[in-house]
Design a protein around this motif. Sequence first.
Motif, PDB file in Angstrom:
ATOM      1  N   GLN A  24       0.929  -1.175  -0.013  1.00  0.00           N
ATOM      2  CA  GLN A  24       0.098   0.050  -0.105  1.00  0.00           C
ATOM      3  C   GLN A  24       0.816   1.075  -0.070  1.00  0.00           C
ATOM      4  OE1 GLN A  24      -3.554   0.048  -0.119  1.00  0.00           O
ATOM      5  NE2 GLN A  24      -3.135   2.209  -0.475  1.00  0.00           N
ATOM      6  N   TYR A  25       2.064   1.205   0.610  1.00  0.00           N
ATOM      7  CA  TYR A  25       2.953   2.209   0.805  1.00  0.00           C
ATOM      8  C   TYR A  25       3.330   2.718  -0.594  1.00  0.00           C
ATOM      9  CZ  TYR A  25       7.558   4.407   0.953  1.00  0.00           C
ATOM     10  OH  TYR A  25       8.792   4.997   0.903  1.00  0.00           O
ATOM     11  N   ILE A  26       3.599   1.685  -1.365  1.00  0.00           N
ATOM     12  CA  ILE A  26       4.394   2.335  -2.576  1.00  0.00           C
ATOM     13  C   ILE A  26       3.620   3.051  -3.614  1.00  0.00           C
ATOM     14  CG2 ILE A  26       4.145  -0.101  -3.952  1.00  0.00           C
ATOM     15  CD1 ILE A  26       7.095   2.259  -4.165  1.00  0.00           C
ATOM     16  N   VAL A  27       2.105   2.694  -3.576  1.00  0.00           N
ATOM     17  CA  VAL A  27       1.195   3.405  -4.424  1.00  0.00           C
ATOM     18  C   VAL A  27       0.790   4.681  -4.102  1.00  0.00           C
ATOM     19  CG1 VAL A  27       0.254   1.187  -5.650  1.00  0.00           C
ATOM     20  CG2 VAL A  27      -0.628   1.986  -3.731  1.00  0.00           C
ATOM     21  N   LEU A  28       0.592   4.845  -2.456  1.00  0.00           N
ATOM     22  CA  LEU A  28       0.308   6.107  -2.182  1.00  0.00           C
ATOM     23  C   LEU A  28       1.755   7.076  -2.320  1.00  0.00           C
ATOM     24  CD1 LEU A  28      -1.461   5.083   1.279  1.00  0.00           C
ATOM     25  CD2 LEU A  28      -2.477   5.756  -0.832  1.00  0.00           C
ATOM     26  N   ARG A  29       3.058   6.313  -2.199  1.00  0.00           N
ATOM     27  CA  ARG A  29       3.954   7.529  -2.274  1.00  0.00           C
ATOM     28  C   ARG A  29       4.158   7.838  -3.633  1.00  0.00           C
ATOM     29  NH1 ARG A  29      10.420   6.565  -0.643  1.00  0.00           N
ATOM     30  NH2 ARG A  29      11.144   8.551  -1.966  1.00  0.00           N
ATOM     31  N   ALA A  30       3.520   7.076  -4.718  1.00  0.00           N
ATOM     32  CA  ALA A  30       3.852   7.483  -6.044  1.00  0.00           C
ATOM     33  C   ALA A  30       2.381   8.493  -6.519  1.00  0.00           C
ATOM     34  CB  ALA A  30       3.621   6.197  -7.212  1.00  0.00           C
ATOM     35  N   GLY A  31       1.590   8.694  -5.454  1.00  0.00           N
ATOM     36  CA  GLY A  31       0.437   9.398  -5.771  1.00  0.00           C
ATOM     37  C   GLY A  31      -0.809   8.711  -6.538  1.00  0.00           C
ATOM     38  N   VAL A  32      -0.829   7.534  -6.207  1.00  0.00           N
ATOM     39  CA  VAL A  32      -1.811   6.492  -6.688  1.00  0.00           C
ATOM     40  C   VAL A  32      -2.787   6.330  -5.593  1.00  0.00           C
ATOM     41  CG1 VAL A  32      -2.426   4.220  -7.897  1.00  0.00           C
ATOM     42  CG2 VAL A  32      -0.201   5.527  -8.586  1.00  0.00           C
ATOM     43  N   MET A 214      -2.566   1.488   8.404  1.00  0.00           N
ATOM     44  CA  MET A 214      -1.278   1.481   8.480  1.00  0.00           C
ATOM     45  C   MET A 214      -0.093   2.369   8.072  1.00  0.00           C
ATOM     46  SD  MET A 214      -0.503  -2.653   8.621  1.00  0.00           S
ATOM     47  CE  MET A 214      -1.317  -3.697   9.969  1.00  0.00           C
ATOM     48  N   VAL A 215      -0.383   2.647   6.571  1.00  0.00           N
ATOM     49  CA  VAL A 215       0.545   3.566   6.110  1.00  0.00           C
ATOM     50  C   VAL A 215       0.196   5.032   6.404  1.00  0.00           C
ATOM     51  CG1 VAL A 215       1.181   4.086   3.722  1.00  0.00           C
ATOM     52  CG2 VAL A 215       0.621   2.101   3.923  1.00  0.00           C
ATOM     53  N   VAL A 216      -1.059   5.490   6.602  1.00  0.00           N
ATOM     54  CA  VAL A 216      -1.451   6.723   6.852  1.00  0.00           C
ATOM     55  C   VAL A 216      -1.013   7.033   7.967  1.00  0.00           C
ATOM     56  CG1 VAL A 216      -3.520   8.218   7.224  1.00  0.00           C
ATOM     57  CG2 VAL A 216      -3.417   6.673   5.257  1.00  0.00           C
TER      58      VAL A 216
END
Length: 293
Positions: A24-32, A214-216
């Motif tokens: 989940q982290y990698i997509v949120l970091r990419a703005g997805v 978890m990521v937020v």
Amino acid sequence: MSFFAGYGPLVELALLNMVLAFSQYIVLRAGVFSLGSAAFAAVGAYAAAILATRHGVPPALCMVIALVAGGLFGAIVAVPLARLRGVFQALATLALVQIVLSLALNWTSLTDGALGINSIPKAVHITEAAIAVVVVAYFLHVIGMSGIGRGFDIIREDETVAVSLGYDVRKHHMIAFVLSGAIAGLGGAMHAFSSYSITPNEFGFHMVVMLLAMVVLGGRVSIFGPIVGALILTGLPELLRGFQDYRSILQGALLMVSITFLPRGIVDTVLGRLRHRSLSRGASAKDRDEVTI
């Protein structure tokens, strides 16, 4: 030894949740704004479980195949989903989770339906889970320090600026989907080899909310964000056993508090303040030197 005897399963679960949170982290970091990590995890878990229980494939090879399957599935769905933005992307990936969940429930000849797949060999313990966390975290750290990671950060902040600098936004979104699918596929397979059995409901809306929280909560820029978020949300039910029936409510409330008071997450907020304090001290020292001169 007594600690691991009593809390070993909890530590193992926290480590497995870290792997899934990285997805989940990698997509949120990419703005997805993707909520599809649960779907990718389901693909990896069922692929590994079916290969291990029905075809006798070694667990290690099953996890590699699950990683590849998750990545391929991420590449396939990225073709249409990388065109979407914002809430439309979130709804589309949430629909993807529902589609995969429905297939797992109704394709009984392959998945055994609501009964799930049982008698999966126990091949993942704390050691294997810890190695997976270290390897995935290092890989994402390398990605983050590369040109792709810099592109992710610029796209997340402002797509218009990213385009003006020559970054292909759709290409970077597709890369994020593939990485998310591969990591979630591995995490799903490790979950299957840790819990002896899997059922479709494990990969539903609860997992979607849990991974997002978890990521937020931890932070979506620093690689330590998902680690801290997974530790807190995995250990919280153990600390609040008397409120076990209200775990979802507590997770939701914690997520709301985090968004309100720590919008950048715990780790990113702390690192940001430390960096600001260091810069302030450096500026003060420079001013004193100039006055002395």
